[in-house]
Design an enzyme around this catalytic site. Structure first.
Site, PDB file in Angstrom:
ATOM      1  N   GLU A  77     -36.896 -27.265  -7.399  1.00  0.00           N
ATOM      2  CA  GLU A  77     -36.484 -28.581  -6.911  1.00  0.00           C
ATOM      3  C   GLU A  77     -37.649 -29.488  -6.826  1.00  0.00           C
ATOM      4  O   GLU A  77     -38.625 -28.962  -6.505  1.00  0.00           O
ATOM      5  CB  GLU A  77     -35.447 -28.308  -5.624  1.00  0.00           C
ATOM      6  CG  GLU A  77     -34.456 -27.462  -5.732  1.00  0.00           C
ATOM      7  CD  GLU A  77     -33.767 -27.379  -4.357  1.00  0.00           C
ATOM      8  OE1 GLU A  77     -34.246 -27.779  -3.159  1.00  0.00           O
ATOM      9  OE2 GLU A  77     -32.434 -26.896  -4.280  1.00  0.00           O
TER      10      GLU A  77
ATOM     11  N   ASN B 166     -21.738 -27.289   2.296  1.00  0.00           N
ATOM     12  CA  ASN B 166     -21.141 -26.585   3.407  1.00  0.00           C
ATOM     13  C   ASN B 166     -19.711 -26.757   3.393  1.00  0.00           C
ATOM     14  O   ASN B 166     -19.279 -27.806   3.939  1.00  0.00           O
ATOM     15  CB  ASN B 166     -22.048 -26.559   4.691  1.00  0.00           C
ATOM     16  CG  ASN B 166     -23.380 -26.111   4.792  1.00  0.00           C
ATOM     17  OD1 ASN B 166     -23.582 -24.768   4.325  1.00  0.00           O
ATOM     18  ND2 ASN B 166     -24.172 -26.860   4.856  1.00  0.00           N
TER      19      ASN B 166
ATOM     20  N   ARG C  48     -17.167 -25.786   5.132  1.00  0.00           N
ATOM     21  CA  ARG C  48     -16.648 -25.386   6.622  1.00  0.00           C
ATOM     22  C   ARG C  48     -17.131 -26.616   7.513  1.00  0.00           C
ATOM     23  O   ARG C  48     -17.848 -27.180   7.501  1.00  0.00           O
ATOM     24  CB  ARG C  48     -17.592 -24.079   6.847  1.00  0.00           C
ATOM     25  CG  ARG C  48     -19.005 -23.997   6.952  1.00  0.00           C
ATOM     26  CD  ARG C  48     -19.590 -22.654   7.323  1.00  0.00           C
ATOM     27  NE  ARG C  48     -21.097 -22.869   7.032  1.00  0.00           N
ATOM     28  CZ  ARG C  48     -21.825 -23.479   7.646  1.00  0.00           C
ATOM     29  NH1 ARG C  48     -21.693 -24.268   8.746  1.00  0.00           N
ATOM     30  NH2 ARG C  48     -23.314 -23.373   7.227  1.00  0.00           N
TER      31      ARG C  48
END
Length: 516
Positions: free
Chosen positions: A33, A124, A126
């Site tokens: 990255e 994410n 959640r």
């Protein structure tokens, strides 16, 4: 995660990253990255249903981190240019739409400081630890939303109906010692008090009697301050951090207070390098607080001794073993030794009663006048004549007095002069011969065997607790007498892992024979 600044180092770092990943996850694939040197960590809360509706619930700032773990989060993000904010919303909604997302989720980005350029980090799928700050500024219950979506209901609101009002800032309370490399802290929660202040919300996973073990993440609670403005939200969070009390365990509350008091934080100039910029190589605890904690522990010992007497004013009737001596023209003084458990920093504390107050001398320091007020059976407000008042809470762990102040925990041994002299002789004989576990945890590596010669500073054993790795080193040079652990062992705090040969008298060189 490994940073590479020079292409010549790339292959070596790649090899290390692969080996670490294989050991931790059984998978040595590596992602490359772009490094953003001064990034902000920003995220957008999404909500989608199974009927094709998708909205964002605005952004959160999560830049203050240590070891890539979030410490402070807030909503909305301070000092965020409108163009950058709209870019985040657009990118998050595009991603959610492309995958047909139908729950609560968070899209995370890094934003190069001083630019409007955001880079996708991860999603994410959640609710996250920091979701309460979004709830406080939108007035929505995200847990309820997630349940309704799972029950195939339509989103309660459209994008036009969702707005932000006020500010919210959250702090994660972790069982760790920030003054010593964020070393995990363990123990049993004694006195437990949550703040009951306006504008402060508490989420907690502990209560009185909870046992903090090395087998779980270090976060035990989180506090959220909210108000009409960012400054008010921060002030309320600060007050909540001072009032939150979990005696018997150590937390990072003092560091959190230092963060929210710092001018960089107050001005909203945040990057993931904040802790290093604000506090240098490492944050240090207030040494004056330790000084006062010693006094508090000694005063508690005096109070415990008085509890055994038939007449509290008659020193001769006490069975405490403390020694009261009076020089001509002076009051009787109690002298005790106060030491940090497991460390060689014994300090003698002398206490003389003085008309409801106490004259105290710590080591070779000048005497100070203090007033001790008991707010409960195990809570003291210590007010020096000069200096800030501090509230200390006490619990017991065997013969150790555990003293807490705003999350900082000191394990102190308070001994009468007679006991201190006897203990000193024993300690001198065994100095540096035993390498003990500094905390409960798992033994992951052993680098020595019986008979090996070691130098001071050599790593003998490596332990792991709460996802962190800690090497234990030899305090002195010597020869390994015994290794008393094996890889995979779960050991308690203070367990002897390696023994070195005891120090003996310095050998006298043999005389050199001369030929006749």
């Amino acid at each position: 995660m490994r940073r590479v600044d020079d292409l010549a180092d790339f292959v070596a770092h790649l090899d290390l990253a692969r080996r670490e990943a294989m050991r931790a996850f059984g998978d040595d694939r590596v992602l490359i990255e772009k490094l953003i040197e001064r990034p902000r960590h920003l995220e957008v809360q999404l909500a989608g249903d199974r009927h094709g509706n998708l909205v964002h619930l605005y952004e959160r700032e999560c830049s203050i981190q240590r070891n890539y773990q979030k410490v402070i989060e807030e909503a909305p993000a301070p000092r965020l240019p409108p163009a950058a904010r709209e870019q985040l919303f657009s990118a998050a909604l595009k991603l959610g739409s492309e995958i047909g997302y139908d729950s609560l989720g968070t899209v995370e980005f890094v934003l190069a400081e001083g630019t409007d350029t955001a880079y996708f980090l991860e999603m994410n799928t959640r609710l996250q630890v920091e979701h309460p700050v979004t709830e406080m500024v939108t007035g929505l219950d995200l847990v309820e939303w997630q349940i309704r979506i799972a029950c195939d209901e339509v989103l309660p609101l459209s994008q036009a109906d969702i707005a932000v009002s006020g500010w919210a800032v959250e702090a994660r309370i972790n069982c760790e010692d920030p003054a010593h490399g964020h070393r995990p802290e363990f123990g049993t929660v004694g006195r437990y008090v949550e703040p009951t202040l306006a504008g402060v919300r508490t989420h907690s996973g502990i209560a009185s009697g909870s046992v903090i073990s090395p087998h779980y993440d270090s976060m035990v609670a989180k506090l959220i301050g909210h108000g009409p403005t960012r400054a008010q939200a921060i002030d309320r969070l600060r007050d909540g951090l001072v009032d939150f009390e979990a005696a018997g365990i150590g937390t990072n509350q003092s560091l959190l207070c230092a963060i929210v008091d710092h001018s960089l934080f107050r001005s909203g100039r945040l990057t993931t390098g904040f802790l290093g910029e604000a506090f240098g190589a490492s944050w240090r605890e207030d040494r004056a607080a330790l000084h006062d904690a010693r006094i508090a522990a000694a005063l508690r010992a005096l109070r415990e001794g008085e509890g055994h007497a038939r007449d509290p004013k008659d020193h001769w009737q006490r069975g405490s073993g403390y020694r009261f001596m009076a020089a001509a023209g002076r009051r009787a003084a109690m002298r005790v030794q106060v030491a940090l458990d497991g460390e060689a920093d014994e300090v003698m504390v002398s206490i003389e009663p003085d008309d409801g107050r106490h004259v105290v001398r710590v080591g070779g320091d000048e005497p100070v006048i203090v007033c001790a007020s008991w707010l409960g059976a195990d809570v003291m407000l210590l007010a020096p004549q000069h200096g800030p008042s501090r509230r200390f809470a006490f619990t017991r762990d065997g013969d150790v007095t555990v003293v807490n102040h705003v999350g900082t925990r000191w394990r102190l041994r308070v001994l009468s002069e007679l006991r201190a002299l006897a203990r000193a002789a024993t300690q001198t004989a065994a100095q540096g011969s035993e390498i003990k576990s500094e905390m409960p945890g798992a033994v992951t590596e052993i680098h020595v065997a019986a008979g090996d010669a070691v130098a001071a500073g050599d790593v003998l054993v490596v332990m792991e607790a709460m996802k962190l790795i800690f090497p234990l080193v030899a305090a002195r040079a010597g020869t390994v007498a015994a290794v008393l652990c094996a890889p995979g062992d779960i050991v308690p705090r203070g367990h002897t892992l390696v023994q070195l040969e005891p120090l003996g008298p310095t050998p006298v060189p043999a005389a050199t024979a001369k030929a006749s």
